[in-house]
Design an enzyme around this catalytic site. Sequence first.
Site, PDB file in Angstrom:
ATOM      1  N   LYS A  16      28.279  45.856  52.530  1.00 38.95           N
ATOM      2  CA  LYS A  16      28.744  47.256  52.632  1.00 38.95           C
ATOM      3  C   LYS A  16      27.578  48.222  52.479  1.00 38.95           C
ATOM      4  CE  LYS A  16      32.872  45.831  50.147  1.00 38.95           C
ATOM      5  NZ  LYS A  16      33.475  45.904  48.799  1.00 38.95           N
ATOM      6  N   ARG A  28      19.218  23.122  49.325  1.00 40.20           N
ATOM      7  CA  ARG A  28      18.526  22.431  48.235  1.00 40.20           C
ATOM      8  C   ARG A  28      18.198  23.346  47.055  1.00 40.20           C
ATOM      9  NH1 ARG A  28      17.824  19.693  52.796  1.00 40.20           N
ATOM     10  NH2 ARG A  28      17.844  21.777  53.622  1.00 40.20           N
ATOM     11  N   THR A  29      17.576  24.485  47.346  1.00 38.53           N
ATOM     12  CA  THR A  29      17.080  25.349  46.264  1.00 38.53           C
ATOM     13  C   THR A  29      18.247  25.893  45.441  1.00 38.53           C
ATOM     14  OG1 THR A  29      15.298  25.963  47.756  1.00 38.53           O
ATOM     15  CG2 THR A  29      15.552  27.287  45.782  1.00 38.53           C
ATOM     16  N   ARG A  76      16.369  34.472  46.220  1.00 37.43           N
ATOM     17  CA  ARG A  76      15.867  34.142  47.564  1.00 37.43           C
ATOM     18  C   ARG A  76      16.183  35.329  48.459  1.00 37.43           C
ATOM     19  NH1 ARG A  76      16.325  28.825  51.232  1.00 37.43           N
ATOM     20  NH2 ARG A  76      14.748  28.259  49.713  1.00 37.43           N
ATOM     21  N   HIS A 113       7.154  30.183  47.933  1.00 38.84           N
ATOM     22  CA  HIS A 113       8.268  29.392  47.406  1.00 38.84           C
ATOM     23  C   HIS A 113       7.679  28.505  46.291  1.00 38.84           C
ATOM     24  CE1 HIS A 113      11.973  27.367  47.153  1.00 38.84           C
ATOM     25  NE2 HIS A 113      12.146  26.928  48.387  1.00 38.84           N
TER      26      HIS A 113
HETATM   27  N1   CP Z   1      13.266  23.443  50.815  1.00 38.45           N
HETATM   28  C1   CP Z   1      14.142  24.446  50.773  1.00 38.45           C
HETATM   29  O1   CP Z   1      13.843  25.552  50.340  1.00 38.45           O
HETATM   30  O2   CP Z   1      15.389  24.134  51.241  1.00 38.45           O
HETATM   31  P1   CP Z   1      16.632  25.118  51.257  1.00 38.45           P
HETATM   32  O3   CP Z   1      16.349  26.187  52.286  1.00 38.45           O
HETATM   33  O4   CP Z   1      17.800  24.245  51.654  1.00 38.45           O
HETATM   34  O5   CP Z   1      16.798  25.701  49.898  1.00 38.45           O
END
Ligand code: CP
Length: 356
Positions: A83, A55-56, A105, A135
């Site tokens: 590497k 999603r993100t 991320r 998040h």
């Molecule tokens: N909600 C969320 O962060 O989903 P993803 O891990 O799919 O990005």
Amino acid sequence: MKRHLISAADLTRDDALLVLDTAEEMARVADRPIKKLPTLRGRTVVNLFFEDSTRTRISFEAAAKRLSADVINFSAKGSSVSKGESLKDTALTLEAMGADAVVIRHHSSGAPHRLAGSGWINASVVNAGDGTHEHPTQALLDALTMRRHLSAPGRDLAGRRITIVGDVLHSRVARSNVLLLTTLGAEVTLVAPPTLLPIGVEQWPCTVSYDLDAVLTTSDAVMMLRVQRERMNAAFFPTEREYARRYGLDGLRMAALPEHAIVMHPGPMNRGMEITAEVADSPRCTAVEQVANGVSTRMAVLYLLLGGSEPALAGARPEPAAAEPATVSAAGSDPTEPARPAGAPNATAARTEESK
Ligand code: CP
């Protein structure tokens, strides 16, 4: 707004409302045949993902592209990270590519903070989820979803009762939501087995309960958290069946919620664990709506961090009409209405300028 978005605590109430109001403006783009604005033309957004995401990652990419930014997608898998390349050398490479924003991320809590404060790059850094820390854009899109169901455009979430249930210990979503929701005036209750609550949770600005049934009837929204088995290196509950029985949301428990209450899940879901398929697929569950709201929320964040000083839909006509002279239309108005001249900023623009 600050230059980086690392934590939900970076946002004042005004900042958060500005993001939500801008996201509402951005959402109107999604209703158009051509879902694109020229706003970030010539800017480069790098999606730097060291950990899996659906999603993100997709929504940041869609958001940047809808704002006409150039997008570079970097995945640690298949890159020189495998590497042994360090975060610093990866960052220096991005700097050489001329990144204006880096969406990161990372499996390590604190990696986005390190990147933002390192001096390795000049770009704005957006935390797209770091370890078990935060998040913030998930919390913003959750707040947008709640506001649509439980409040009104331009308003906060004062007095709304939000219950967050499950694996709080490993949840960056829970941490960011507690911070943002309390900034917006909501009352937050965490419900979890004692083993899945972090040390120091009593210092968080929320209430803690171990009894889901006791809080359902007074909840305006219930947010179910994924049980993060991949982060568990010990037994945190006796069996999955026992967990689902005490902390899972099924049809019976959903029926105990007030009629107006919504069920939320940030995804990905463990159906049959924290949420039954019946609940996940019910009209009260906003999981898919949250994903859609993620695109407009992330458009708003990128726009504001990359220097949006005019209403998001300034002179807003989708490409190719973007080449027309810049004009400013009233925030919240139909962007196809006659526009006011540039230099006559509306409330959104004024608030943006104030908070810089
Ligand atoms: N909600 C969320 O962060 O989903 P993803 O891990 O799919 O990005």
